[in-house]
Structure formats: structure tokens, C-alpha cells
Enzyme design. Structure first.
Site, PDB file in Angstrom:
ATOM      1  N   LYS A  95       8.932  -2.293   2.060  1.00  0.00           N
ATOM      2  CA  LYS A  95       9.930  -2.765   3.040  1.00  0.00           C
ATOM      3  C   LYS A  95      11.244  -3.114   2.329  1.00  0.00           C
ATOM      4  CE  LYS A  95       7.273  -6.222   4.327  1.00  0.00           C
ATOM      5  NZ  LYS A  95       6.108  -6.003   3.449  1.00  0.00           N
ATOM      6  N   ARG A 107       6.688 -11.839  -9.678  1.00  0.00           N
ATOM      7  CA  ARG A 107       6.553 -12.906  -8.683  1.00  0.00           C
ATOM      8  C   ARG A 107       5.232 -13.646  -8.858  1.00  0.00           C
ATOM      9  NH1 ARG A 107       8.236 -10.176  -2.979  1.00  0.00           N
ATOM     10  NH2 ARG A 107       6.358 -11.286  -2.342  1.00  0.00           N
ATOM     11  N   ARG A 135      -2.788 -12.307   0.619  1.00  0.00           N
ATOM     12  CA  ARG A 135      -1.648 -11.813   1.415  1.00  0.00           C
ATOM     13  C   ARG A 135      -2.068 -10.631   2.285  1.00  0.00           C
ATOM     14  NH1 ARG A 135       2.272 -10.642  -3.257  1.00  0.00           N
ATOM     15  NH2 ARG A 135       3.624  -9.690  -1.698  1.00  0.00           N
ATOM     16  N   ARG A 169       6.430 -12.144  11.639  1.00  0.00           N
ATOM     17  CA  ARG A 169       5.180 -11.974  10.902  1.00  0.00           C
ATOM     18  C   ARG A 169       3.972 -12.477  11.668  1.00  0.00           C
ATOM     19  NH1 ARG A 169       6.757 -11.500   5.310  1.00  0.00           N
ATOM     20  NH2 ARG A 169       4.939 -11.272   3.996  1.00  0.00           N
ATOM     21  N   ARG A 210       4.967  -4.463 -10.089  1.00  0.00           N
ATOM     22  CA  ARG A 210       6.307  -4.764  -9.562  1.00  0.00           C
ATOM     23  C   ARG A 210       6.994  -5.896 -10.344  1.00  0.00           C
ATOM     24  NH1 ARG A 210       7.267  -6.778  -3.602  1.00  0.00           N
ATOM     25  NH2 ARG A 210       5.749  -8.334  -4.233  1.00  0.00           N
TER      26      ARG A 210
HETATM   27  P1  AP5 Z   1       8.609  -3.529  -2.177  1.00  0.00           P
HETATM   28  O1  AP5 Z   1       9.733  -2.756  -1.602  1.00  0.00           O
HETATM   29  O2  AP5 Z   1       8.932  -4.721  -3.009  1.00  0.00           O
HETATM   30  O3  AP5 Z   1       7.516  -3.867  -1.057  1.00  0.00           O
HETATM   31  P2  AP5 Z   1       7.559  -4.911   0.130  1.00  0.00           P
HETATM   32  O4  AP5 Z   1       6.925  -4.279   1.318  1.00  0.00           O
HETATM   33  O5  AP5 Z   1       8.956  -5.447   0.303  1.00  0.00           O
HETATM   34  O6  AP5 Z   1       6.572  -5.975  -0.460  1.00  0.00           O
HETATM   35  P3  AP5 Z   1       6.628  -7.565  -0.509  1.00  0.00           P
HETATM   36  O7  AP5 Z   1       5.524  -7.958  -1.448  1.00  0.00           O
HETATM   37  O8  AP5 Z   1       7.989  -8.083  -0.827  1.00  0.00           O
HETATM   38  O9  AP5 Z   1       6.250  -7.897   0.950  1.00  0.00           O
HETATM   39  P4  AP5 Z   1       5.673  -9.192   1.490  1.00  0.00           P
HETATM   40  O10 AP5 Z   1       5.822  -8.970   2.941  1.00  0.00           O
HETATM   41  O11 AP5 Z   1       4.325  -9.548   1.020  1.00  0.00           O
HETATM   42  O12 AP5 Z   1       6.590 -10.302   0.804  1.00  0.00           O
HETATM   43  P5  AP5 Z   1       7.747 -11.242   1.342  1.00  0.00           P
HETATM   44  O13 AP5 Z   1       8.704 -11.454   0.253  1.00  0.00           O
HETATM   45  O14 AP5 Z   1       8.217 -10.805   2.677  1.00  0.00           O
HETATM   46  O15 AP5 Z   1       7.742  -2.491  -3.063  1.00  0.00           O
HETATM   47  C1  AP5 Z   1       6.638  -2.940  -3.816  1.00  0.00           C
HETATM   48  C2  AP5 Z   1       6.603  -2.172  -5.163  1.00  0.00           C
HETATM   49  O16 AP5 Z   1       6.323  -0.802  -4.891  1.00  0.00           O
HETATM   50  C3  AP5 Z   1       7.929  -2.196  -5.935  1.00  0.00           C
HETATM   51  O17 AP5 Z   1       7.652  -2.227  -7.304  1.00  0.00           O
HETATM   52  C4  AP5 Z   1       8.603  -0.881  -5.548  1.00  0.00           C
HETATM   53  O18 AP5 Z   1       9.453  -0.404  -6.566  1.00  0.00           O
HETATM   54  C5  AP5 Z   1       7.392   0.031  -5.354  1.00  0.00           C
HETATM   55  N1  AP5 Z   1       7.569   1.038  -4.304  1.00  0.00           N
HETATM   56  C6  AP5 Z   1       8.190   0.879  -3.096  1.00  0.00           C
HETATM   57  N2  AP5 Z   1       8.108   2.005  -2.375  1.00  0.00           N
HETATM   58  C7  AP5 Z   1       7.400   2.907  -3.132  1.00  0.00           C
HETATM   59  C8  AP5 Z   1       6.968   4.247  -2.940  1.00  0.00           C
HETATM   60  N3  AP5 Z   1       7.244   4.915  -1.807  1.00  0.00           N
HETATM   61  N4  AP5 Z   1       6.253   4.845  -3.932  1.00  0.00           N
HETATM   62  C9  AP5 Z   1       5.955   4.180  -5.077  1.00  0.00           C
HETATM   63  N5  AP5 Z   1       6.343   2.911  -5.328  1.00  0.00           N
HETATM   64  C10 AP5 Z   1       7.057   2.271  -4.370  1.00  0.00           C
HETATM   65  O19 AP5 Z   1       6.925 -12.594   1.621  1.00  0.00           O
HETATM   66  C11 AP5 Z   1       6.417 -13.376   0.562  1.00  0.00           C
HETATM   67  C12 AP5 Z   1       5.842 -14.659   1.133  1.00  0.00           C
HETATM   68  O20 AP5 Z   1       6.868 -15.416   1.799  1.00  0.00           O
HETATM   69  C13 AP5 Z   1       4.742 -14.495   2.200  1.00  0.00           C
HETATM   70  O21 AP5 Z   1       3.464 -14.287   1.622  1.00  0.00           O
HETATM   71  C14 AP5 Z   1       4.863 -15.827   2.951  1.00  0.00           C
HETATM   72  O22 AP5 Z   1       4.252 -16.861   2.221  1.00  0.00           O
HETATM   73  C15 AP5 Z   1       6.364 -16.070   2.957  1.00  0.00           C
HETATM   74  N6  AP5 Z   1       7.020 -15.511   4.142  1.00  0.00           N
HETATM   75  C16 AP5 Z   1       7.936 -14.521   4.179  1.00  0.00           C
HETATM   76  N7  AP5 Z   1       8.311 -14.264   5.428  1.00  0.00           N
HETATM   77  C17 AP5 Z   1       7.616 -15.106   6.230  1.00  0.00           C
HETATM   78  C18 AP5 Z   1       7.563 -15.300   7.632  1.00  0.00           C
HETATM   79  N8  AP5 Z   1       8.286 -14.556   8.477  1.00  0.00           N
HETATM   80  N9  AP5 Z   1       6.721 -16.255   8.108  1.00  0.00           N
HETATM   81  C19 AP5 Z   1       5.977 -17.010   7.282  1.00  0.00           C
HETATM   82  N10 AP5 Z   1       5.976 -16.861   5.938  1.00  0.00           N
HETATM   83  C20 AP5 Z   1       6.797 -15.924   5.413  1.00  0.00           C
END
Ligand code: AP5
Length: 218
Positions: free
Chosen positions: A17, A164, A175, A92, A131
Site C-alpha cells: 500500500k 520497524r 498483524r 481499518r 523491509r
Molecule cells: P509496503 O509498501 O511497505 O507495504 P504496506 O502494505 O504499506 O505495509 P505496512 O506494513 O506498512 O502496512 P500495515 O497496514 O501493516 O502498516 P501501517 O503502517 O498502516 O511494502 C512492504 C515491503 O514490500 C517493502 O519492503 C516494499 O519495498 C516491498 N514491496 C512492495 N510492493 C512489492 C511488490 N509488488 N513486489 C515485491 N516487493 C514489494 O500500520 C502499522 C500499525 O499502526 C498497525 O498495526 C496499527 O497498530 C496502527 N494503525 C495504523 N492505522 C491504523 C488505523 N486506521 N486504526 C488503528 N490502528 C492503526
């Protein structure tokens, strides 16, 4: 004046994402709003919100709605209608989706599209294990086997890369569990509204980007 795109990028942890949001932000000139980046920014600043969010993030749990919703909605509503936005990590759970809809209805227009990036669990685990994120601009980077993060800098701003805290095996497992249980039901909410597009995300970054653009009709 033309109305800017209102897009939600949806998918499990590691689906890409953040990666896709950064590409779309640059090509479509819309604002990227990532709830996770916002919490990590607060954490880096040592604010009360950041410290509160950290308790949940490090365990792989959702930060409670009463901490999350107002702060993200404030950000979303601050974007002009002409500019548009990409949401990454929000909504979410169904309650967040309802609150977002209420807030946007107040601005007369809802979400245009929700793109659901589907990726298999083994691939998610592989990606999250390798990552590294830029401390300055939060851009995600995939490090290959044997590559040393200390000697590599951010491709975009030359910032320092770090792993992270919630990318450790226990937190990742949690997660994914939380995503399946609490976040997946949001798909039904948007399917009913006819704005959901499912795309396969196991392909390369460029191929996924092409499919997202096609889903947007761009
Ligand atoms: P990346 O693009 O970083 O993936 P992502 O989907 O953004 O993954 P996240 O881990 O950031 O998502 P998340 O939803 O768990 O975390 P968030 O920060 O929102 O890609 C991942 C890796 O793959 C990278 O190394 C990239 O280079 C590689 N890659 C990408 N595309 C690729 C491809 N096509 N092929 C190969 N490699 C590829 O949330 C973190 C925490 O915050 C949550 O657990 C929660 O505690 C809190 N939080 C956030 N939002 C909320 C909410 N709305 N409500 C409550 N808690 C929340």
C-alpha cells in the site's frame, strides 16, 4: 474546478500500500495520508499520541478508534476538494469506514474507489522480513539477502534506513491475524457501495502499479 481523486488503498500488512501510494502521489499529484506513518511521526517526536499508539503498534494490534479516528479525519478534511487524497491504512475496521463516510458526506462526495491489493501470506512474510523504512521520509525499501542496511541510504532522500519494531515475526503474525479478523469486513462495506476493485499484488511493483491505474481508469 476539477475534483481530485478520493482513493483508499486496501490490503494486508506488506501488500505494498505504501509503495503504491508513493507512486500514485507522484504521478497523480494527490495527497498521501498514511495512518501508520502519522503514528510513527508522532512516536519519533515523542508526543503523548505517539507513545500511546506505540503500545498497540508494537503488539500488532489496532490503535483504539478514539485515538485514531478524529486525528485521521482532521487530516483528510484538511485536503482541498481539488487536490484529492490516497488513504493508506485507514479505514481499518467497519466503524472507521462508517465514520469516514459520515465525514465525507458532510463534504458532499464519498470515496471514489477502493483498490484491494491481494497478496499471499508467504509473500507478505518474505516482504516484511526484508523491509527497511527511511527514518526521514518513511519510504519503504526491500533489502536483498546479504545487503547491509547500515551502508544503504534512502533512494528518495538519502535518509537513514531502519527496521520497524512491528516487523518482528510475532508482531507480523498478530498483524495478519488482526487484518483477517477486524479489517477484512471493511471490504464488504465498500463492495456494497460498488466502489471496490480487487487486484493481484504478488506481481512486481511496476505490474501492480499498472493494474491500480487500470482500476482507476487512468
Ligand atoms: P509496503 O509498501 O511497505 O507495504 P504496506 O502494505 O504499506 O505495509 P505496512 O506494513 O506498512 O502496512 P500495515 O497496514 O501493516 O502498516 P501501517 O503502517 O498502516 O511494502 C512492504 C515491503 O514490500 C517493502 O519492503 C516494499 O519495498 C516491498 N514491496 C512492495 N510492493 C512489492 C511488490 N509488488 N513486489 C515485491 N516487493 C514489494 O500500520 C502499522 C500499525 O499502526 C498497525 O498495526 C496499527 O497498530 C496502527 N494503525 C495504523 N492505522 C491504523 C488505523 N486506521 N486504526 C488503528 N490502528 C492503526
Amino acid at each position: 474546478m476539477a475534483q481530485g481523486l478520493r482513493l483508499v488503498l486496501f490490503g494486508p500488512p506488506g501488500a505494498g500500500k505504501g509503495t503504491q501510494a508513493q507512486l500514485l502521489r507522484d504521478s497523480l499529484k494527490v495527497t498521501h495520508i498514511s495512518s501508520g506513518d502519522l503514528f510513527r511521526h508522532h512516536l519519533g517526536q515523542g508526543t503523548e499520541l505517539g507513545l500511546r499508539a506505540k503500545e498497540y503498534m508494537n503488539k500488532g494490534e489496532l490503535v483504539p478508534d478514539e485515538v485514531t479516528i478524529d486525528i485521521i479525519l482532521d487530516k483528510i478534511l484538511s485536503v482541498s476538494d481539488e487536490e484529492g487524497f490516497i488513504l493508506d491504512g485507514f479505514p481499518r475496521n467497519p466503524h472507521q469506514a462508517e465514520e469516514l463516510e459520515k465525514a465525507l458526506n458532510g463534504k458532499s462526495r464519498n470515496i471514489d474507489k477502493v483498490v484491494h491489493i491481494e497478496v499471499s501470506e508467504p509473500e507478505l512474510l518474505r516482504r516484511l522480513g526484508g523491509r527497511y523504512v527511511c527514518r526521514a521520509c518513511q519510504a519503504p525499501h526491500a533489502l536483498g539477502e546479504g545487503e547491509d542496511a547500515a551502508s544503504k541510504k534512502c533512494d528518495q532522500c538519502c535518509g537513514e534506513l531502519y527496521q520497524r519494531d512491528d516487523d518482528g515475526p510475532e508482531a507480523v503474525k498478530k498483524r495478519i491475524e488482526v487484518y483477517n479478523k477486524e479489517t477484512m469486513p471493511v471490504l464488504g462495506f465498500y463492495r456494497e457501495r460498488g466502489v471496490l476493485a480487487d487486484i493481484p499484488g504478488d506481481n512486481t511493483v511496476e505490474q501492480v502499479n499498472k493494474q491500480v491505474m487500470e482500476a482507476l481508469g487512468a
